[in-house]
Design an enzyme around this catalytic site. Structure first.
Site, PDB file in Angstrom:
ATOM      1  N   ASN A 151      -0.896 -11.092  13.083  1.00 49.12           N
ATOM      2  CA  ASN A 151      -0.034 -12.244  12.757  1.00 49.12           C
ATOM      3  C   ASN A 151       1.363 -11.663  12.661  1.00 49.12           C
ATOM      4  O   ASN A 151       1.688 -10.993  11.665  1.00 49.12           O
ATOM      5  CB  ASN A 151      -0.361 -12.818  11.370  1.00 49.12           C
ATOM      6  CG  ASN A 151      -1.592 -13.705  11.338  1.00 49.12           C
ATOM      7  OD1 ASN A 151      -1.498 -14.917  11.295  1.00 49.12           O
ATOM      8  ND2 ASN A 151      -2.750 -13.078  11.325  1.00 49.12           N
ATOM      9  N   GLU A 171      -6.276 -11.364  13.135  1.00 48.40           N
ATOM     10  CA  GLU A 171      -6.171 -11.056  11.695  1.00 48.40           C
ATOM     11  C   GLU A 171      -6.161 -12.381  10.916  1.00 48.40           C
ATOM     12  O   GLU A 171      -5.570 -13.357  11.371  1.00 48.40           O
ATOM     13  CB  GLU A 171      -4.831 -10.316  11.464  1.00 48.40           C
ATOM     14  CG  GLU A 171      -4.482 -10.044  10.015  1.00 48.40           C
ATOM     15  CD  GLU A 171      -3.041  -9.553   9.849  1.00 48.40           C
ATOM     16  OE1 GLU A 171      -2.135 -10.016  10.585  1.00 48.40           O
ATOM     17  OE2 GLU A 171      -2.823  -8.697   8.966  1.00 48.40           O
ATOM     18  N   LYS A 196      -7.652  -3.048   6.335  1.00 49.75           N
ATOM     19  CA  LYS A 196      -6.311  -2.685   6.851  1.00 49.75           C
ATOM     20  C   LYS A 196      -5.687  -1.551   6.041  1.00 49.75           C
ATOM     21  O   LYS A 196      -5.570  -1.647   4.810  1.00 49.75           O
ATOM     22  CB  LYS A 196      -5.425  -3.932   6.817  1.00 49.75           C
ATOM     23  CG  LYS A 196      -4.050  -3.773   7.453  1.00 49.75           C
ATOM     24  CD  LYS A 196      -3.348  -5.133   7.491  1.00 49.75           C
ATOM     25  CE  LYS A 196      -2.002  -5.096   8.137  1.00 49.75           C
ATOM     26  NZ  LYS A 196      -1.370  -6.444   8.205  1.00 49.75           N
ATOM     27  N   GLU A 201       1.844  -9.073   1.582  1.00 51.67           N
ATOM     28  CA  GLU A 201       0.543  -8.394   1.773  1.00 51.67           C
ATOM     29  C   GLU A 201       0.324  -7.316   0.720  1.00 51.67           C
ATOM     30  O   GLU A 201      -0.810  -7.056   0.309  1.00 51.67           O
ATOM     31  CB  GLU A 201       0.466  -7.762   3.158  1.00 51.67           C
ATOM     32  CG  GLU A 201       0.141  -8.744   4.244  1.00 51.67           C
ATOM     33  CD  GLU A 201      -0.273  -8.037   5.519  1.00 51.67           C
ATOM     34  OE1 GLU A 201      -1.328  -7.400   5.532  1.00 51.67           O
ATOM     35  OE2 GLU A 201       0.494  -8.136   6.499  1.00 51.67           O
ATOM     36  N   ASN A 208      -7.505  -6.914   3.375  1.00 54.28           N
ATOM     37  CA  ASN A 208      -7.271  -7.593   4.649  1.00 54.28           C
ATOM     38  C   ASN A 208      -8.260  -6.949   5.637  1.00 54.28           C
ATOM     39  O   ASN A 208      -8.037  -5.857   6.137  1.00 54.28           O
ATOM     40  CB  ASN A 208      -5.817  -7.372   5.076  1.00 54.28           C
ATOM     41  CG  ASN A 208      -5.441  -8.194   6.296  1.00 54.28           C
ATOM     42  OD1 ASN A 208      -6.302  -8.632   7.043  1.00 54.28           O
ATOM     43  ND2 ASN A 208      -4.147  -8.383   6.496  1.00 54.28           N
ATOM     44  N   CYS A 229      -3.084  -5.599  12.817  1.00 56.58           N
ATOM     45  CA  CYS A 229      -1.667  -5.962  12.889  1.00 56.58           C
ATOM     46  C   CYS A 229      -0.707  -4.791  12.739  1.00 56.58           C
ATOM     47  O   CYS A 229      -0.506  -4.032  13.657  1.00 56.58           O
ATOM     48  CB  CYS A 229      -1.354  -7.066  11.898  1.00 56.58           C
ATOM     49  SG  CYS A 229       0.218  -7.852  12.325  1.00 56.58           S
TER      50      CYS A 229
HETATM   51  N1  CDV Z   1       0.624  -9.048   9.585  1.00 60.30           N
HETATM   52  C1  CDV Z   1       1.416  -7.975   9.814  1.00 60.30           C
HETATM   53  O1  CDV Z   1       1.033  -6.843   9.587  1.00 60.30           O
HETATM   54  N2  CDV Z   1       2.643  -8.255  10.292  1.00 60.30           N
HETATM   55  C2  CDV Z   1       3.640  -7.231  10.514  1.00 60.30           C
HETATM   56  C3  CDV Z   1       5.037  -7.792  10.330  1.00 60.30           C
HETATM   57  C4  CDV Z   1       5.346  -8.080   8.944  1.00 60.30           C
HETATM   58  C5  CDV Z   1       6.084  -6.799  10.772  1.00 60.30           C
HETATM   59  C6  CDV Z   1       3.530  -6.637  11.896  1.00 60.30           C
HETATM   60  O2  CDV Z   1       3.627  -5.402  11.989  1.00 60.30           O
HETATM   61  O3  CDV Z   1       3.438  -7.358  12.889  1.00 60.30           O
END
Ligand code: CDV
Length: 332
Positions: A214, A66, A145, A164, A128, A189
């Site tokens: 991330n 990501e 996303k 975000e 994203n 993510c």
């Molecule tokens: N980049 C993300 O989506 N990170 C989230 C954190 C904030 C919990 C994740 O679910 O890994």
């Protein structure tokens, strides 16, 4: 061609037929930290290096993380950072002048890839985004996303922000694409923590799901989860793979990025839920596995034969409401 109505029980008779093998060598191209001031060409050179390693190992496809072209900028409330230009983190074209070389190298090497980046559309929308690029260098899929975590307003009590919800709009579909000899879907993510993600993709036939992430090791709203970050990361992707008879590649941007420690532990998961390969470092690292997409049928045609066993008429609450409604109201 038969005119008989579909009989889901008939599927049981074909469950043990041996499907034609569809081998594919896949890779996770994990990245270490990207500094706030690292120029785009330097990041792209790191991606090309991983692509070349993948080609040397016979890979067909590399999944990248990501926001793989920049630092994870939602950690900053940009209004408080006078030397940060928010727009510099977004791509307005893909490929653009600085990313073109990645596409060209992919085509030369015959290695496809998925890539996460911040997208700014011509009409001013910000997402994203993750793209899927075939071995020809053509973009075959784009995913925005769906589950945006964190918050919208500045929360100065946090060690670092997770904005975000300020810097992106949510995407609105889980699509799948026929490519790489199978059916491929993508998620980003936080999406990986939601069972709906995998199920929607698997209902679109996904046999391989590519997930960039991330994930800071510190979770400000509930630090008791910090020690479990690695466990939860694998738990959700292994369950998502197994319950949907799909391969999953989870790929991190890990390590200490601008003072924020982020989870690495990228992995390739089989439809059995077993981890086939896992990164050992928190830096730029490539792992590969040769998979067989036809083996998804072992699960899709048996325990998780959706057509035969799912009960969508019972699952209305899943799409009918977001929050929980316990009996007797929310305070009982
Ligand atoms: N980049 C993300 O989506 N990170 C989230 C954190 C904030 C919990 C994740 O679910 O890994």
């Amino acid at each position: 061609m038969s005119n008989q109505p579909h009989d889901p029980d008939a599927a049981a008779t074909t469950a043990h037929e041996t499907p034609v093998a569809r081998p594919l060598t896949v890779a996770a191209g994990q990245l270490g930290p990207i500094a706030r001031n690292e120029p785009r060409p330097s990041v792209v050179a790191r991606l090309v290096e991983l692509l070349e390693q993948a080609a040397a190992q016979g890979a067909d496809l590399v999944a990248f993380p990501e926001l793989a072209l920049t630092t994870f900028f939602p950690r900053w409330f940009v209004e408080d950072e006078p030397d940060l230009d928010l727009n510099s983190f977004y791509e307005t074209a893909m490929p653009g002048p600085e990313t073109q070389v990645l596409f060209e190298r992919a085509r030369e090497l015959g290695v496809g890839f998925s890539l996460g980046y911040a997208e700014l559309t011509a009409d001013g929308h910000r997402y994203n985004t993750q793209i899927l690029v075939e071995r020809t260098g053509e973009i075959v899929g784009r995913y925005r996303k769906v589950h945006l975590p964190g918050h919208r307003e500045h929360e100065p009590w946090r060690e670092f922000q997770h904005l975000e919800r300020r810097y992106f709009e949510p995407g609105s579909t889980f699509d799948t694409w026929r490519c790489f000899g199978g059916v491929v879907g993508m998620a980003t993510c936080n999406d990986r923590r939601w069972p709906e993600t995998y199920r929607c993709l698997a209902l679109g036939g996904a046999e391989l799901i590519l997930i960039g992430y991330n994930t800071p090791k510190h979770y400000a709203p509930d630090p008791s989860q910090d020690r479990l970050q690695g466990f939860h990361n694998h738990l959700v992707m292994q369950a998502g793979a197994y319950q949907n008879g799909s391969y999953v590649i989870g790929v991190a941007k890990g390590g200490n990025e601008e003072g924020v420690d982020s989870l690495a532990e990228s992995c390739i998961v089989a439809p059995s839920g077993e981890i086939l390969a896992q990164c050992q470092t928190e830096g730029d690292e490539l792992i590969t596995a040769t998979i067989d997409l036809s083996l998804t049928a072992n699960y899709k045609n048996t325990l998780f034969d959706f057509e035969r066993y799912r009960r969508p008429e019972v699952y209305g609450a899943i799409t009918g409401q977001a929050g929980a409604t316990p009996p007797g109201g929310n305070d009982g």
